[in-house]
Design a protein around this motif. Structure first.
Motif, mmCIF file in Angstrom:
data_model
loop_
_atom_site.group_PDB
_atom_site.id
_atom_site.type_symbol
_atom_site.label_atom_id
_atom_site.label_comp_id
_atom_site.label_asym_id
_atom_site.label_seq_id
_atom_site.Cartn_x
_atom_site.Cartn_y
_atom_site.Cartn_z
ATOM 1 N N ARG A 25 0.883 -1.169 0.000
ATOM 2 C CA ARG A 25 0.000 0.000 0.000
ATOM 3 C C ARG A 25 0.920 1.217 0.000
ATOM 4 O O ARG A 25 1.775 1.375 0.871
ATOM 5 C CB ARG A 25 -0.870 0.019 1.247
ATOM 6 C CG ARG A 25 -1.813 -1.146 1.361
ATOM 7 C CD ARG A 25 -2.928 -0.873 2.357
ATOM 8 N NE ARG A 25 -2.436 -0.454 3.658
ATOM 9 C CZ ARG A 25 -3.214 0.059 4.614
ATOM 10 N NH1 ARG A 25 -4.504 0.228 4.404
ATOM 11 N NH2 ARG A 25 -2.709 0.394 5.782
ATOM 12 N N GLY A 26 0.769 2.051 -0.990
ATOM 13 C CA GLY A 26 1.633 3.225 -1.097
ATOM 14 C C GLY A 26 2.781 3.059 -2.061
ATOM 15 O O GLY A 26 3.454 4.036 -2.396
ATOM 16 N N ARG A 27 3.019 1.825 -2.553
ATOM 17 C CA ARG A 27 4.100 1.606 -3.527
ATOM 18 C C ARG A 27 3.812 0.370 -4.364
ATOM 19 O O ARG A 27 3.732 -0.727 -3.851
ATOM 20 C CB ARG A 27 5.440 1.444 -2.812
ATOM 21 C CG ARG A 27 6.630 1.426 -3.762
ATOM 22 C CD ARG A 27 6.936 0.077 -4.363
ATOM 23 N NE ARG A 27 7.306 -0.926 -3.383
ATOM 24 C CZ ARG A 27 7.454 -2.213 -3.658
ATOM 25 N NH1 ARG A 27 7.211 -2.672 -4.878
ATOM 26 N NH2 ARG A 27 7.785 -3.069 -2.695
ATOM 27 N N SER A 43 5.922 3.197 -8.705
ATOM 28 C CA SER A 43 4.940 4.252 -8.414
ATOM 29 C C SER A 43 4.788 4.405 -6.894
ATOM 30 O O SER A 43 4.315 3.489 -6.220
ATOM 31 C CB SER A 43 3.584 3.918 -9.038
ATOM 32 O OG SER A 43 3.669 3.930 -10.443
ATOM 33 N N GLU A 52 3.262 6.601 -3.682
ATOM 34 C CA GLU A 52 2.211 7.537 -3.312
ATOM 35 C C GLU A 52 2.702 8.560 -2.293
ATOM 36 O O GLU A 52 3.583 8.283 -1.481
ATOM 37 C CB GLU A 52 1.015 6.787 -2.718
ATOM 38 C CG GLU A 52 0.280 5.886 -3.681
ATOM 39 C CD GLU A 52 -0.907 5.207 -3.024
ATOM 40 O OE1 GLU A 52 -1.666 5.901 -2.292
ATOM 41 O OE2 GLU A 52 -1.068 3.988 -3.223
ATOM 42 N N GLN A 91 -3.930 8.435 4.084
ATOM 43 C CA GLN A 91 -4.851 7.411 3.571
ATOM 44 C C GLN A 91 -4.591 6.038 4.171
ATOM 45 O O GLN A 91 -5.453 5.157 4.117
ATOM 46 C CB GLN A 91 -4.772 7.346 2.032
ATOM 47 C CG GLN A 91 -3.469 6.775 1.438
ATOM 48 C CD GLN A 91 -2.419 7.832 1.208
ATOM 49 O OE1 GLN A 91 -2.190 8.679 2.057
ATOM 50 N NE2 GLN A 91 -1.752 7.771 0.050
ATOM 51 N N TYR A 121 -0.769 -3.527 -13.112
ATOM 52 C CA TYR A 121 0.026 -2.300 -13.199
ATOM 53 C C TYR A 121 0.363 -1.922 -14.639
ATOM 54 O O TYR A 121 0.126 -0.785 -15.057
ATOM 55 C CB TYR A 121 1.305 -2.481 -12.389
ATOM 56 C CG TYR A 121 2.196 -1.250 -12.324
ATOM 57 C CD1 TYR A 121 1.937 -0.229 -11.421
ATOM 58 C CD2 TYR A 121 3.308 -1.127 -13.158
ATOM 59 C CE1 TYR A 121 2.752 0.884 -11.351
ATOM 60 C CE2 TYR A 121 4.126 -0.011 -13.095
ATOM 61 C CZ TYR A 121 3.846 0.992 -12.193
ATOM 62 O OH TYR A 121 4.646 2.095 -12.137
ATOM 63 N N ARG A 177 -3.136 0.354 -13.222
ATOM 64 C CA ARG A 177 -3.549 0.632 -11.843
ATOM 65 C C ARG A 177 -2.292 0.805 -10.995
ATOM 66 O O ARG A 177 -1.603 -0.168 -10.701
ATOM 67 C CB ARG A 177 -4.422 -0.510 -11.328
ATOM 68 C CG ARG A 177 -5.739 -0.600 -12.082
ATOM 69 C CD ARG A 177 -6.576 -1.794 -11.683
ATOM 70 N NE ARG A 177 -7.830 -1.806 -12.426
ATOM 71 C CZ ARG A 177 -8.722 -2.799 -12.386
ATOM 72 N NH1 ARG A 177 -8.494 -3.849 -11.608
ATOM 73 N NH2 ARG A 177 -9.824 -2.740 -13.106
ATOM 74 N N SER A 178 -2.015 2.030 -10.631
ATOM 75 C CA SER A 178 -0.735 2.347 -9.999
ATOM 76 C C SER A 178 -0.836 2.643 -8.503
ATOM 77 O O SER A 178 0.169 2.929 -7.868
ATOM 78 C CB SER A 178 -0.101 3.548 -10.699
ATOM 79 O OG SER A 178 -0.961 4.674 -10.632
ATOM 80 N N THR A 179 -2.063 2.579 -7.940
ATOM 81 C CA THR A 179 -2.218 2.774 -6.492
ATOM 82 C C THR A 179 -2.959 1.571 -5.916
ATOM 83 O O THR A 179 -3.704 0.878 -6.629
ATOM 84 C CB THR A 179 -2.998 4.058 -6.141
ATOM 85 O OG1 THR A 179 -4.363 3.903 -6.557
ATOM 86 C CG2 THR A 179 -2.378 5.272 -6.834
ATOM 87 N N ARG A 206 -5.483 1.437 -3.914
ATOM 88 C CA ARG A 206 -6.938 1.564 -3.946
ATOM 89 C C ARG A 206 -7.499 1.210 -5.327
ATOM 90 O O ARG A 206 -8.611 0.675 -5.433
ATOM 91 C CB ARG A 206 -7.352 2.971 -3.531
ATOM 92 C CG ARG A 206 -7.174 3.211 -2.029
ATOM 93 C CD ARG A 206 -7.557 4.600 -1.601
ATOM 94 N NE ARG A 206 -7.498 4.724 -0.147
ATOM 95 C CZ ARG A 206 -7.718 5.843 0.515
ATOM 96 N NH1 ARG A 206 -8.024 6.961 -0.136
ATOM 97 N NH2 ARG A 206 -7.631 5.879 1.843
ATOM 98 N N GLN A 207 -6.741 1.487 -6.369
ATOM 99 C CA GLN A 207 -7.185 1.125 -7.714
ATOM 100 C C GLN A 207 -7.198 -0.379 -7.918
ATOM 101 O O GLN A 207 -7.976 -0.887 -8.725
ATOM 102 C CB GLN A 207 -6.268 1.776 -8.755
ATOM 103 C CG GLN A 207 -6.431 3.285 -8.866
ATOM 104 C CD GLN A 207 -5.409 3.936 -9.776
ATOM 105 O OE1 GLN A 207 -4.337 3.356 -10.033
ATOM 106 N NE2 GLN A 207 -5.710 5.109 -10.282
#
Length: 334
Positions: free
Chosen positions: A145-147, A151, A153, A158, A321, A326-328, A330-331
């Motif tokens: 989460r966050g990477r 990519s 974040e 969040q 990805y 989808r790079s996050t 949540r996506q």
């Protein structure tokens, strides 16, 4: 509850000079002790600690045997309820221990905890190694989460929650001492990189929980031991994640799973080649040959305990990805 903060060091005087002050300043709770586990350094980092921080306990390992064996050897000499394994390039923050200890107390089945890990060089961003908690896909590729891949974040709070995750980063890794010993510590064949994922997976297969605690924050330099661009890091990451699949994934159709993963690695090797990163393509080839060499040994290490079937968050992080863009994290849930 006795907490041992154990920092593995190898020729890291400059890192210790920079980051030990925050650990000393913000680790003053009762029953908290700080250790330096030295992997046979040839610089004067041990002398620096003895001279400037006499309260810090020093464990001298005989050789530089990497992260896995270095910690396995050192922790035999540590008496504590919780081991906090902290990289030498970690800056901690005020109150970083209290939320973690509270979660251990509240949830007895929680074996391992990771705090929020942000980038020391750009403190608004999550850091590559761990970020907001780790997961893997069906083929053993890790993400956070966050990477996801490259990519990263920005931290907009969040991921300020406390949740169950699949793996905790070895950059700042809390584990109950009894469970570390029950699991026989890290697998020393890994040397470095992804041994914490293997340890977490083995804990999961024994039905222990692993949590991320977003109220606790640390900052990580990252790449202080091995730069991300170093082909040796590519070699270790590709080989070791294959080790983890063989050791821990469910047994049904394991052969097909490994074959699929090897093919995906081949595509990654071609991508590196087209990007003129020839040394990384070679590193993947070497990783596969090393994997074949160790395969009989890894098969013998498969646990007799049935593996958990729902170990992955998405089927293919590569597809999500690179194809679905989808790079996050949540996506990924869409």
């Amino acid at each position: 509850m006795k907490i041992a903060i154990v920092i593995l060091n190898w020729n890291g005087k400059q890192l210790l000079e920079k980051f030990i002050p925050s650990i000393v300043k913000y680790s003053t709770l009762n029953n908290v002790h700080i250790y330096i586990a030295d992997n046979a350094s040839t610089d004067d980092s041990v002398a620096f600690i003895k001279r400037n921080y006499p309260a810090i306990r020093i464990i001298q390992n005989a050789t530089n045997s990497g992260y896995a064996k270095g910690y396995n050897d050192a922790l035999k000499h540590v008496d504590a309820d919780i081991f906090a394994l902290v990289n030498s390039d970690i800056e901690v923050t005020e109150n970083w221990l209290t939320p973690v200890i509270s979660v251990f107390n509240e949830y007895p089945n929680t074996a391992i905890i990771q705090p929020k890990i942000r980038d020391y060089k750009n403190k608004e961003l999550f850091e590559y190694a761990g970020a907001g908690g780790g997961f893997i896909d069906k083929y053993g590729y890790p993400f956070c989460r966050g990477r996801i891949f490259s990519s990263i974040e920005k931290d907009t709070q969040q991921y300020n929650d406390t949740i169950s995750i699949f793996w905790a980063s070895g950059a700042c890794f809390f584990i109950r001492a009894t469970i570390f010993r029950q699991l026989n510590g890290f697998d020393e064949t890994y040397f470095a990189h992804q041994e914490e994922i293997d340890l977490c997976w083995r804990a999961k297969n024994l039905n222990f929980d692993i949590k991320y605690v977003g109220e606790a924050t640390v900052f990580h330099v990252g790449g202080a031991t091995l730069e991300a661009a170093n082909p040796k890091k590519t070699f270790l990451n590709f080989r070791n994640s294959l080790f983890s699949l063989v050791k821990n994934a469910p047994g049904n159709r394991l052969g097909l799973l490994i074959l699929s993963r090897l093919l995906l690695d081949g595509i990654a090797g071609i991508k590196f080649f087209l990007e003129l990163k020839f040394s990384h393509t070679l590193a993947i080839i070497k990783a596969h040959f090393s994997f074949y060499y160790y395969l009989p040994k890894m098969l013998k290490k498969r646990s007799k305990t049935p593996a958990i079937k729902t170990y992955y968050f998405v089927k293919s992080i590569v597809w999500s990805y690179f194809v679905l863009k989808r790079s996050t994290f949540r996506q990924l849930k869409k």
